[in-house]
Design a protein around this motif. Sequence first.
Motif: not given
Length: 167
Positions: A82-111
């Motif tokens: 996300a940081l890399t594509h923000l800086i180099f382009g494009p600034c926003i992706l449809g896949a950025d919404i998946l960050a919410l899924v990743m946050l959920y997953s790291v909370i549920v399945y992570g340490n």
Amino acid sequence: MSNFKQRFLSWMHGHVFAGDLILTLVIGVLLFGVTGSITYNPGLLFDLNPSIQMAWEAAMLIPLLIRRWRPQTGALLCVALALTHLIFGPCILGADILALVMLYSVIVYGNPKNTKAFIILALAIGLLASALMAWTMTNGPLLTGGKVHTWSSWNGSNPNGAMVTEV
């Protein structure tokens, strides 16, 4: 619960990677269909060809694929991409919404010890992303002198009688 649904959920539980692969492919197809028509989406530094956006969308699916197998690695990879594509382009992706899924997953399945750190990281990245997107869409890319969107009232194509034009 229906018998089919029970069997499907049981299969998904027993075949985590295969189930996540199927889910990732379905989400990828949906994302490519929705975001394939975006033509102006610069990064902070560069205004790249719209076809590069599809490559970024595909790369952003990798963390989703490993979210339950390696949740913390997937979450950190999501942040890095996300940081890399923000800086180099494009600034926003449809896949950025998946960050919410990743946050959920790291909370549920992570340490559980790292939960607070990942929530703070998500907040910080969200604030930074908002600022970079606002800057980029207002001022254009820094290094290429890219397009800047302004609102012009003489081309009424939106409900407020204004249309996006390029300067």
